[in-house]
Design an enzyme around this catalytic site. Structure first.
Site, PDB file in Angstrom:
ATOM      1  N   TYR A   1      -1.977  -8.334   1.319  1.00 38.96           N
ATOM      2  CA  TYR A   1      -3.229  -7.773   1.819  1.00 38.96           C
ATOM      3  C   TYR A   1      -4.065  -7.291   0.639  1.00 38.96           C
ATOM      4  O   TYR A   1      -3.737  -6.299  -0.019  1.00 38.96           O
ATOM      5  CB  TYR A   1      -2.962  -6.598   2.761  1.00 38.96           C
ATOM      6  CG  TYR A   1      -2.202  -6.949   4.029  1.00 38.96           C
ATOM      7  CD1 TYR A   1      -2.038  -8.274   4.437  1.00 38.96           C
ATOM      8  CD2 TYR A   1      -1.647  -5.953   4.815  1.00 38.96           C
ATOM      9  CE1 TYR A   1      -1.341  -8.596   5.589  1.00 38.96           C
ATOM     10  CE2 TYR A   1      -0.954  -6.262   5.986  1.00 38.96           C
ATOM     11  CZ  TYR A   1      -0.800  -7.587   6.358  1.00 38.96           C
ATOM     12  OH  TYR A   1      -0.109  -7.876   7.511  1.00 38.96           O
TER      13      TYR A   1
ATOM     14  N   PRO B   1      -2.252  -6.467  18.532  1.00 35.84           N
ATOM     15  CA  PRO B   1      -1.898  -5.920  19.855  1.00 35.84           C
ATOM     16  C   PRO B   1      -3.038  -5.887  20.851  1.00 35.84           C
ATOM     17  O   PRO B   1      -2.793  -5.823  22.063  1.00 35.84           O
ATOM     18  CB  PRO B   1      -1.408  -4.514  19.520  1.00 35.84           C
ATOM     19  CG  PRO B   1      -2.118  -4.156  18.255  1.00 35.84           C
ATOM     20  CD  PRO B   1      -2.197  -5.438  17.481  1.00 35.84           C
TER      21      PRO B   1
END
Length: 272
Positions: free
Chosen positions: A51, A197
């Site tokens: 990242y 999610p």
């Protein structure tokens, strides 16, 4: 929820968006969001060496070091990101070891509490990748080990070599490809960490979610997270955001109680 011998709150935080592919020059807001997550009681933060080419780990250390005793920062190795649209598995044992060493340095710790294999590299024997993780653990550089994007069969193969305490697979109300993996984890008390999610916010257009959100004075995203938390006690969602407002909204989802009838409606409709 226990991840290995570490207790975490049921709702974690995915830090990827704090940096993106290339870190922004102004880190002030990102640091504020990371600190606000901890202030709100979040004690499980997910990052990865890929990242921002390590910048995400650097930022978390700048924001949160020295860490509180109950804060679990989980990182991942085994995947590179050559461009914003490219993700490449890289599981050579020497690379995994080097990546873990660099993560230790960036996070300013002597031991990573949870190190997850970001992806299985199909060009490298799986046993060799697992062996590299096991060696890092035996040397005391890693406390617990986990996997990401695996099948039940791959999870069981890994468990013959390492003690897997977490599985991080894509899973949400409308994307249940890994339902069997979640059930398998629940039977073995392995933490299941769903990434994406709330489906990048796509749930906001769902009729049933908007209806339930209105009933409960919540947002569709909060209902999505609440459904995940009710789905199984081993589920630890990690919604990510670079907005303090959205962070607070996400964390508040842990307080939403859904009735059996509401859960049935959501599960049956799949968010439609």
């Amino acid at each position: 929820m226990m991840i290995g011998d570490l207790e975490v709150h049921r709702l974690g935080f995915g830090a990827m968006r704090l940096t993106g592919f290339r870190p922004a020059e102004d880190r002030t807001e990102a640091i504020k969001v990371a600190r606000r997550a901890v202030e709100l009681g979040v004690n499980f933060i997910d990052t990865a060496d890929s990242y921002g080419v390590g910048a995400n780990e650097d930022l978390l250390a700048e924001a949160l070091y020295p860490y509180t005793d109950d804060l679990l920062i989980a990182t991942k190795v085994g995947r590179t990101r050559p461009s914003p649209s490219e993700w490449t598995p890289l599981g050579r044992p020497e690379y995994l070891r080097q990546a873990a060493e660099l993560s230790l340095r960036r996070l300013k710790v002597e031991r990573i509490d949870l190190l997850q294999l970001h992806r299985i590299d199909p060009t490298v024997p799986f046993q060799d990748q697992l062996g590299a993780l096991a060696q890092l653990q035996s040397e005391g550089k890693v406390r617990h080990l986990g996997l990401s994007e695996v099948t039940v069969e791959q999870l069981e193969e890994a468990r013959q070599v390492i003690d897997v305490v977490s599985v991080q697979n894509r899973y949400n109300l409308t994307d249940r490809e890994h339902e069997a993996v979640l059930d398998h984890c629940a039977e073995r008390s392995i933490a299941f960490v769903p990434w994406l999610p709330i489906a990048n916010g796509d749930h906001a257009s769902s009729r049933i979610l908007t209806d339930l959100a209105a009933e409960l004075e919540a947002t569709p995203a909060q209902i999505s997270l609440a459904w995940l938390l009710h789905r199984s006690p081993v589920v630890v969602p990690i919604p990510g955001t670079k907005s303090a407002e959205h962070l607070e909204e996400n964390v508040a989802a842990a307080r939403i109680q859904l009735t059996a009838e509401q859960l049935e409606r959501l599960s049956a409709a799949g968010g439609r």
